[in-house]
Design a protein around this motif. Sequence first.
Motif, mmCIF file in Angstrom:
data_model
loop_
_atom_site.group_PDB
_atom_site.id
_atom_site.type_symbol
_atom_site.label_atom_id
_atom_site.label_comp_id
_atom_site.label_asym_id
_atom_site.label_seq_id
_atom_site.Cartn_x
_atom_site.Cartn_y
_atom_site.Cartn_z
ATOM 1 N N LEU A 99 0.867 -1.167 0.000
ATOM 2 C CA LEU A 99 0.000 0.000 0.000
ATOM 3 C C LEU A 99 0.909 1.223 0.000
ATOM 4 C CD1 LEU A 99 -2.811 1.359 0.283
ATOM 5 C CD2 LEU A 99 -2.445 1.251 2.756
ATOM 6 N N LEU A 100 0.950 1.934 -1.112
ATOM 7 C CA LEU A 100 1.821 3.095 -1.238
ATOM 8 C C LEU A 100 1.160 4.360 -0.713
ATOM 9 C CD1 LEU A 100 3.265 2.447 -4.792
ATOM 10 C CD2 LEU A 100 4.199 1.749 -2.580
ATOM 11 N N MET A 101 -0.175 4.413 -0.831
ATOM 12 C CA MET A 101 -0.877 5.588 -0.351
ATOM 13 C C MET A 101 -2.342 5.259 -0.091
ATOM 14 S SD MET A 101 -1.522 9.301 -2.178
ATOM 15 C CE MET A 101 0.223 9.589 -2.362
ATOM 16 N N ARG A 102 -2.834 5.748 1.011
ATOM 17 C CA ARG A 102 -4.265 5.743 1.324
ATOM 18 C C ARG A 102 -4.589 7.186 1.674
ATOM 19 N NH1 ARG A 102 -7.440 2.709 6.304
ATOM 20 N NH2 ARG A 102 -9.546 3.320 5.620
ATOM 21 N N TYR A 103 -5.297 7.843 0.782
ATOM 22 C CA TYR A 103 -5.485 9.284 0.873
ATOM 23 C C TYR A 103 -6.970 9.617 0.904
ATOM 24 C CZ TYR A 103 -5.244 14.183 -0.588
ATOM 25 O OH TYR A 103 -5.386 15.534 -0.673
ATOM 26 N N ARG A 104 -7.361 10.479 1.832
ATOM 27 C CA ARG A 104 -8.736 10.949 1.945
ATOM 28 C C ARG A 104 -8.741 12.445 1.607
ATOM 29 N NH1 ARG A 104 -11.381 8.673 7.183
ATOM 30 N NH2 ARG A 104 -11.012 6.750 6.042
ATOM 31 N N PRO A 105 -9.044 12.793 0.345
ATOM 32 C CA PRO A 105 -8.950 14.193 -0.073
ATOM 33 C C PRO A 105 -10.072 15.055 0.503
ATOM 34 C CG PRO A 105 -9.798 12.856 -1.870
ATOM 35 C CD PRO A 105 -9.436 11.907 -0.754
ATOM 36 N N SER A 106 -9.733 16.296 0.759
ATOM 37 C CA SER A 106 -10.732 17.278 1.186
ATOM 38 C C SER A 106 -11.122 18.116 -0.035
ATOM 39 C CB SER A 106 -10.161 18.152 2.299
ATOM 40 O OG SER A 106 -9.035 18.848 1.841
ATOM 41 N N PRO A 107 -12.239 18.821 0.016
ATOM 42 C CA PRO A 107 -12.675 19.606 -1.154
ATOM 43 C C PRO A 107 -11.619 20.593 -1.650
ATOM 44 C CG PRO A 107 -14.438 19.475 0.446
ATOM 45 C CD PRO A 107 -13.217 18.862 1.095
ATOM 46 N N GLU A 108 -10.848 21.181 -0.741
ATOM 47 C CA GLU A 108 -9.842 22.158 -1.179
ATOM 48 C C GLU A 108 -8.627 21.503 -1.849
ATOM 49 O OE1 GLU A 108 -9.445 21.370 3.229
ATOM 50 O OE2 GLU A 108 -11.073 22.110 2.007
ATOM 51 N N ASP A 109 -8.519 20.184 -1.785
ATOM 52 C CA ASP A 109 -7.424 19.477 -2.447
ATOM 53 C C ASP A 109 -7.630 19.355 -3.958
ATOM 54 O OD1 ASP A 109 -6.068 19.049 -0.057
ATOM 55 O OD2 ASP A 109 -7.042 17.122 0.293
ATOM 56 N N VAL A 110 -8.868 19.511 -4.415
ATOM 57 C CA VAL A 110 -9.172 19.384 -5.840
ATOM 58 C C VAL A 110 -8.920 20.730 -6.509
ATOM 59 C CG1 VAL A 110 -10.944 18.848 -7.549
ATOM 60 C CG2 VAL A 110 -10.871 17.586 -5.396
ATOM 61 N N ILE A 111 -8.027 20.748 -7.482
ATOM 62 C CA ILE A 111 -7.679 21.982 -8.173
ATOM 63 C C ILE A 111 -8.661 22.262 -9.306
ATOM 64 C CG2 ILE A 111 -5.900 23.130 -9.564
ATOM 65 C CD1 ILE A 111 -3.864 21.398 -7.922
ATOM 66 N N ASP A 112 -8.991 21.226 -10.093
ATOM 67 C CA ASP A 112 -9.866 21.411 -11.243
ATOM 68 C C ASP A 112 -10.362 20.045 -11.695
ATOM 69 O OD1 ASP A 112 -11.222 22.625 -13.302
ATOM 70 O OD2 ASP A 112 -9.448 23.173 -14.456
ATOM 71 N N GLY A 113 -11.419 20.020 -12.463
ATOM 72 C CA GLY A 113 -11.905 18.776 -13.042
ATOM 73 C C GLY A 113 -13.389 18.579 -12.810
ATOM 74 N N THR A 114 -13.918 17.580 -13.505
ATOM 75 C CA THR A 114 -15.343 17.300 -13.419
ATOM 76 C C THR A 114 -15.649 16.021 -12.649
ATOM 77 O OG1 THR A 114 -15.270 16.126 -15.527
ATOM 78 C CG2 THR A 114 -15.788 18.480 -15.610
ATOM 79 N N LEU A 115 -14.634 15.275 -12.295
ATOM 80 C CA LEU A 115 -14.816 14.017 -11.567
ATOM 81 C C LEU A 115 -15.259 14.289 -10.132
ATOM 82 C CD1 LEU A 115 -14.318 10.909 -11.899
ATOM 83 C CD2 LEU A 115 -12.071 11.309 -10.900
#
Length: 100
Positions: free
Chosen positions: A36-52
């Motif tokens: 397991l190289l990464m287990r990441y729980r992103p917050s809304p401010e972590d998203v820079i751009d995109g539609t996903l």
Amino acid sequence: MIWLTQLIYIKEGEERTFDDFEAVAIPLIAKHRGKLLMRYRPSPEDVIDGTLEKPYEIHVVTFDDDADLQAFFRDEERKKMLHLKEQSVREVVLIKGSKV
């Protein structure tokens, strides 16, 4: 070497159930020569751009080969806990590749 990236979307209110499944599944990765190289729980401010849609978690995992990956998927201990995954996970986007 196989690289997997999972975008995991869980059902609302099922965070604890998902964590219970992960408590069993994640240690089994190493049992099958995975990491397991990464287990990441992103917050809304972590998203820079995109539609996903922002996933609940992002996992990056490697396995030495496809046989090890398949052994992980077939692991009996993991299979006994799949009901927790089915209860808590709405959708998973699995991206399989290799390092270039």
